[in-house]
Design an enzyme around this catalytic site. Structure first.
Site, PDB file in Angstrom:
ATOM      1  N   ASP A 153      -8.505  -5.017  13.258  1.00  0.00           N
ATOM      2  CA  ASP A 153      -8.206  -3.585  13.096  1.00  0.00           C
ATOM      3  C   ASP A 153      -7.590  -3.402  11.718  1.00  0.00           C
ATOM      4  O   ASP A 153      -6.387  -3.241  11.556  1.00  0.00           O
ATOM      5  CB  ASP A 153      -7.230  -3.120  14.189  1.00  0.00           C
ATOM      6  CG  ASP A 153      -6.855  -1.662  14.016  1.00  0.00           C
ATOM      7  OD1 ASP A 153      -5.733  -1.279  14.414  1.00  0.00           O
ATOM      8  OD2 ASP A 153      -7.664  -0.910  13.434  1.00  0.00           O
ATOM      9  N   GLN A 162       0.821  -1.210   0.000  1.00  0.00           N
ATOM     10  CA  GLN A 162       0.000   0.000   0.000  1.00  0.00           C
ATOM     11  C   GLN A 162       0.856   1.262   0.000  1.00  0.00           C
ATOM     12  O   GLN A 162       2.066   1.193   0.206  1.00  0.00           O
ATOM     13  CB  GLN A 162      -0.881   0.014   1.260  1.00  0.00           C
ATOM     14  CG  GLN A 162      -0.105  -0.172   2.538  1.00  0.00           C
ATOM     15  CD  GLN A 162      -0.909  -0.917   3.617  1.00  0.00           C
ATOM     16  OE1 GLN A 162      -2.134  -0.986   3.566  1.00  0.00           O
ATOM     17  NE2 GLN A 162      -0.215  -1.524   4.559  1.00  0.00           N
TER      18      GLN A 162
HETATM   19  N1  SAM Z   1      -7.772   1.989  12.662  1.00  0.00           N
HETATM   20  C1  SAM Z   1      -7.491   2.005  11.307  1.00  0.00           C
HETATM   21  C2  SAM Z   1      -8.762   2.150  10.534  1.00  0.00           C
HETATM   22  O1  SAM Z   1      -9.781   2.063  11.172  1.00  0.00           O
HETATM   23  O2  SAM Z   1      -8.762   2.417   9.365  1.00  0.00           O
HETATM   24  C3  SAM Z   1      -6.706   0.765  10.941  1.00  0.00           C
HETATM   25  C4  SAM Z   1      -5.393   0.886  11.464  1.00  0.00           C
HETATM   26  S1  SAM Z   1      -4.258  -0.388  11.164  1.00  0.00           S
HETATM   27  C5  SAM Z   1      -2.914   0.582  10.745  1.00  0.00           C
HETATM   28  C6  SAM Z   1      -4.711  -1.206   9.669  1.00  0.00           C
HETATM   29  C7  SAM Z   1      -3.687  -2.257   9.291  1.00  0.00           C
HETATM   30  O3  SAM Z   1      -4.288  -3.361   8.611  1.00  0.00           O
HETATM   31  C8  SAM Z   1      -2.607  -1.728   8.329  1.00  0.00           C
HETATM   32  O4  SAM Z   1      -1.377  -1.660   8.999  1.00  0.00           O
HETATM   33  C9  SAM Z   1      -2.587  -2.738   7.171  1.00  0.00           C
HETATM   34  O5  SAM Z   1      -1.305  -3.022   6.694  1.00  0.00           O
HETATM   35  C10 SAM Z   1      -3.235  -3.953   7.857  1.00  0.00           C
HETATM   36  N2  SAM Z   1      -3.790  -4.923   6.917  1.00  0.00           N
HETATM   37  C11 SAM Z   1      -4.495  -4.673   5.781  1.00  0.00           C
HETATM   38  N3  SAM Z   1      -4.810  -5.837   5.168  1.00  0.00           N
HETATM   39  C12 SAM Z   1      -4.304  -6.846   5.939  1.00  0.00           C
HETATM   40  C13 SAM Z   1      -4.326  -8.281   5.838  1.00  0.00           C
HETATM   41  N4  SAM Z   1      -4.927  -8.896   4.807  1.00  0.00           N
HETATM   42  N5  SAM Z   1      -3.746  -8.998   6.834  1.00  0.00           N
HETATM   43  C14 SAM Z   1      -3.147  -8.366   7.896  1.00  0.00           C
HETATM   44  N6  SAM Z   1      -3.072  -7.008   8.028  1.00  0.00           N
HETATM   45  C15 SAM Z   1      -3.659  -6.268   7.072  1.00  0.00           C
END
Ligand code: SAM
Length: 297
Positions: free
Chosen positions: A160, A35
């Protein structure tokens, strides 16, 4: 202000509006294998992280979302020992979960190692205590693959994730939720980031409809988070134990004391109990999600 950079959140472009932030300094901007990552300093909200044009966290209001995503499922459950976080690379929710004495082990599965690296560098107030805690297990990988292959069982699973785009899309699928259900102990709780219903009603309704095909009880709770623009933020809540979301504030207060009585800036037993009282337009949207049970012909 000449020469001042403004950064816009592009998540709602299809709705024809953008939330823009004046920038003091861009701390980091890169495209990772998963991303586009943008970290900047904002005069009012402090440090802000955006992934693929969507606000993830701001230093000034992060406590609202992080506290509710951690304390509501753990204190509704009441005796959670094994917890899984899918996503959550900023470590904000992990820090809140580890405040609970009852937690014996916390596993976090984050797909993007660079987000965790940023957290260690730019959000040490979260990452430092988390990585110093021997109960914490950091897994870099896809959350879908993890729950599909996991042998372990959890009392609480907290998703999350980013919004249903890019790497996060799979985390809103039937097969992901079914795999999460398989990984939950009896009476376990699943909570999910489910967007802002006023602007993203489909995201919430589609998840709740999927939950209702898997769990005896499925709904959402809400909180207002300034940088998640659009009013209430919805957090999906599913369990086979129908009593959990109806836990009385008095019981929640006692559980909080037993968990360590840690300080909070948003969560209270009353706010927790009230968060499940949904405004009519959200309750009506959830009614649309149906019961999940096949309709009698
Ligand atoms: N609180 C935030 C929101 O509500 O939008 C989310 C925060 S957290 C940083 C989101 C995380 O999900 C990101 O670091 C992203 O890399 C991770 N993520 C996205 N897709 C994923 C997947 N398939 N498996 C594990 N992590 C994932």
């Amino acid at each position: 202000m000449a020469g001042t950079r403004w950064i816009a959140e592009t998540l709602f472009d299809q709705l024809g509006f953008r939330m823009s932030y004046r920038v003091v300094k861009v701390l980091h901007e890169t495209r990772t294998a998963h991303q586009h990552v943008l970290l900047f300093e904002q005069p009012f909200f402090g440090k802000m992280l955006m992934l693929d044009g969507a606000t993830q966290i701001s230093k000034r209001d992060e406590f609202i979302y992080q506290e509710m995503m951690a304390h509501v499922p753990l204190l509704a459950h009441g005796r959670a020992r094994d917890v899984l976080i899918v996503g959550g690379g900023d470590c904000g929710i992990a820090e809140e979960v580890l405040k609970h004495r009852s937690v014996r082990r916390l596993t976090q599965v984050e797909i993007d190692p660079q987000v965790v690296a940023f957290a260690k560098k730019h959000f040490p107030e979260f990452a430092k205590p988390v990585f110093a805690d021997r109960r914490f297990e950091n897994v870099i990988g896809d959350g879908m693959a993890y729950v599909r292959d996991a042998k372990r069982r959890f009392d609480v699973i907290i998703v999350d994730s980013t919004d249903p785009q890019g790497p996060g899309k799979i985390l809103y699928s039937d097969k992901f939720y079914a795999a999460c259900k398989r990984c939950l102990n009896a009476g376990g709780v699943l909570v999910t980031q489910n967007g802002v219903p006023f602007l993203q009603p489909r995201e919430l309704v589609s998840s709740i409809a999927k939950f209702r095909r898997l769990f005896a009880d499925a709904t959402c709770f809400v909180a207002a988070i300034p940088t998640y623009v659009g009013g209430h933020m919805a957090m999906g809540f599913a369990s086979d134990d129908r009593r959990l979301r109806r836990t009385a504030a008095r019981t929640l207060a006692a559980r909080h004391r037993r968990a360590g009585g840690f300080a909070t800036k948003y969560w209270t037993p009353e706010v927790h109990a009230a968060a499940f009282a949904l405004p009519r337009f959200i309750a009506d949207a959830l009614a649309e999600a149906g019961t999940g049970k096949p309709r009698r012909r």
